[in-house]
Motif scaffolding. Sequence first.
Motif, mmCIF file in Angstrom:
data_model
loop_
_atom_site.group_PDB
_atom_site.id
_atom_site.type_symbol
_atom_site.label_atom_id
_atom_site.label_comp_id
_atom_site.label_asym_id
_atom_site.label_seq_id
_atom_site.Cartn_x
_atom_site.Cartn_y
_atom_site.Cartn_z
ATOM 1 N N THR A 273 0.821 -1.212 0.000
ATOM 2 C CA THR A 273 0.000 0.000 0.000
ATOM 3 C C THR A 273 0.860 1.269 0.000
ATOM 4 O O THR A 273 0.494 2.269 -0.595
ATOM 5 N N TRP B 119 2.091 1.828 -3.519
ATOM 6 C CA TRP B 119 0.996 2.418 -4.300
ATOM 7 C C TRP B 119 0.869 3.907 -3.983
ATOM 8 O O TRP B 119 0.729 4.753 -4.867
ATOM 9 N N HIS C 223 -3.428 5.069 -0.401
ATOM 10 C CA HIS C 223 -4.181 3.883 -0.820
ATOM 11 C C HIS C 223 -5.414 3.756 0.069
ATOM 12 O O HIS C 223 -5.367 4.068 1.263
#
Lengths: 88, 413
Positions: free
Chosen positions: B375, B378, B386
């Motif tokens: 996450t 990301w 995220h």
Amino acid sequence: MKVFDCPVIGPRPISEFDYGGEVRRPPMEADAPSWAAYVFNRQGAPGLLREWWYHRPTGRWYVMERDTLKDEVVRFIDLEEVRYDIPA
Amino acid sequence: MPWRLLKYGLKSSHNEPRFFPEAKPLKPHYDVVIIGGGGHGMACAYYLAKEHGITNVAVLEQGYIGGGNTGRNTTIVRSNYLTPEGVKFYDTSLKLFEDLSDDFDLNIFYSTRGHFTLAHTDSALRTMRWRAEVNKHHGIESEVVDRDFIAKEVPYMDLDCAGTHPVMGALYHAPGAVARHDAVAWGYARGAYNRGVEIHQKTRVTAIRTQGDKVTGVETDRGFVSCNKVVSMVAGSTPRITSMLGLETPIEIFPLQACVSEPVKPFMDTIVVSGSLHVYVSQSSRGEMVMGASMDPSVLHSTRSSFNFVEGLTDQMIDLFPFMSRMKVMRQWAGMSDITPDFAPIMGKTPIDGFYLDAGWGTWGFKATPVSGKTLAWTLANDRNHELIEPFRLSRFTDFELVGEKGAASVGH
Ligand SMILES: Cc1cc2nc3c(=O)[nH]c(=O)nc-3n(C[C@H](O)[C@H](O)[C@H](O)COP(=O)(O)OP(=O)(O)OC[C@H]3O[C@@H](n4cnc5c(N)ncnc54)[C@H](O)[C@@H]3O)c2cc1C
């Protein structure tokens, strides 16, 4: 057993003390973010930390300054120093 | 003894391939600098390279890979948390864990054991019913079980606890597991390295440079490197990093200790936790009993371990498992856990442009290693939190939107 030499009641086992956390002074008048900062934020980095300690058997609170890297109490604080007035 | 070991024992040198070659000089610029080469830092580097094609990345580690809390933890992996935000997040992690050995082509010794959280009081049982309901709602195997069930699954435990605090029931979480911590960190590190990420051990970040409210680079004990984005994944050292930027957080550092007994034949295939007695135990694949307790009572930036800890822990442990009184404690140690007021992590963007946090992992962050890496990668790639980590943002404290996870995170890890 580790012993703390308390200036008021003499040497006591550390296990008799409860931790009360960092001493903080509330902002008397403040907006929500400042209140949040007061309530939640802490002096997280190592250094001298002013904290509350409670001696269970005698029921009394103390304030001490401790080196949080070495775990050494460096100063015993007079409660007058941390006292503040609550606005009427 | 395996042949290979004997062969190496007799040879003066051998050419077992290194996981990572010797460090090169630092480059003058990286797109992303990751501070901290624990499991989280390595996982983030891995997913940045694998899923986002971002490979101009350096992981800077002041010591050696996994030498922080990653290498000190008792490796319990579970998802039976209390809040829906926590349950979803940790369950994603657990599923990623199950595939890691294949992903890495390296055995991480992921071993599903079943996880019991014992209740010795009515109120503890009430919290467990609550947890079981939240868990089931999110499709997680989690049940409140009675004494008979526990007696069958953990027959060598004294359910009366020497008569002092009898077990009334437990929360049982079948997917609860343990894994090999070093293998997780090393597997991610090798995967990241093979995709072009640089890993620099013995490289300490000493300052973070900013211009206006934007990060421009980091100072290290090996010189300055410029970069666009910095993510701090340093667990127990987080306040030292945030104070470089004058960024205040609620994180406080408390030591968390653990110990192992001498190895004995395998007899225990479950993980047993007692929140009320503040102890937990599992048996490692080497046969050692891996035992831990709740964190030390006051703030301390140190990894010293204490006699008080072993004394308190064994006192409770022997009530549960009387035969353990004959076992010897072999090793004890401590890590620095980064504790938050709501026992949930602090992740994602901060008020400083280009500075990201992955912290507040306290006593429970090993199980989050895969999902945190994924996450955060990301979040770095998209410059947006995220969705799984949005509830854990730093600004939840000023928004008064805490994620009360203490009931499930404090001793259970
Ligand atoms: C005794 C113990 C038991 C635990 N048990 C469990 C458990 O059963 N289950 C569970 O899920 N979690 C458990 N945890 C928590 C878990 O270990 C941590 O939350 C997790 O490992 C954090 O991983 P990390 O990669 O973020 O941090 P770490 O592994 O601590 O890595 C951070 C790295 O950053 C480096 N670093 C710090 N400052 C700098 C700097 N200035 N420059 C460069 N590098 C720096 C450090 O050297 C360190 O290697 C336990 C923790 C402890 C201490």
